[in-house]
Design an enzyme around this catalytic site. Sequence first.
Site, short mmCIF file in Angstrom:
data_model
loop_
_atom_site.label_atom_id
_atom_site.label_comp_id
_atom_site.label_asym_id
_atom_site.label_seq_id
_atom_site.Cartn_x
_atom_site.Cartn_y
_atom_site.Cartn_z
CB CYS A 94 -0.88 -0.02 1.25
SG CYS A 94 -1.98 1.40 1.38
CG HIS A 136 -5.65 -2.58 -1.01
ND1 HIS A 136 -4.56 -3.17 -0.39
CD2 HIS A 136 -5.46 -1.24 -0.92
CE1 HIS A 136 -3.77 -2.21 0.07
NE2 HIS A 136 -4.28 -1.02 -0.25
CD GLU A 137 -6.51 1.26 -3.70
OE1 GLU A 137 -6.66 2.26 -2.96
OE2 GLU A 137 -5.42 0.67 -3.79
NI NI Z 1 -3.67 0.97 0.01
#
Ligand code: NI
Length: 173
Positions: A94, A136-137
């Site tokens: 990330c 994830h986003e």
């Molecule tokens: Ni991220």
Amino acid sequence: MALLPIIVAPDPRLKLRSRPVGKVDRATRKLMDDLLETMYAAPGVGLSAPQVGVAKRVLVVDVVKEGEAPQPLRMADPELVWVSDDDRSYEEGCLSVPEHYAEVTRPARVRVRYLDEESEIRERELDGLLATVVQHEMDHLDGILFIDHLTSLKRNMILRKLAKARRTAEVET
Ligand code: NI
């Protein structure tokens, strides 16, 4: 377009639940373009508005390989309308958790409904890396980082290292 500074954990702004935009206006379109430019420059495969300090449910993704033509996805107010029973594990990173990677298990396929850059409602079924990155986003929009999927032992170790790296950087500058 503009490059935006990316917030690094630990930071309370990464823990917020972001607000829906309702419709994609010019300002939101500009935010999407700025997020994309910032993501490509990083470089990364996904970026969400809260990572640049904007608590709106907006994200961008492009999992295209280097040397291929870009295939950006711009999403506002995304919702998962279906997830598969089968899972996929992937070593995630990330831009807000730099230099740390860990395996996270998520549904292998998802169907996501969202507003595109023209404020049109779209629905897409995603698999592979694209399914992983969009989930994830989307987590970011609810204040969830990939390290929140790990054991507290692993998560705290990473957060301590990030805090220490920040203190060291502050001393040096
Ligand atoms: Ni991220």
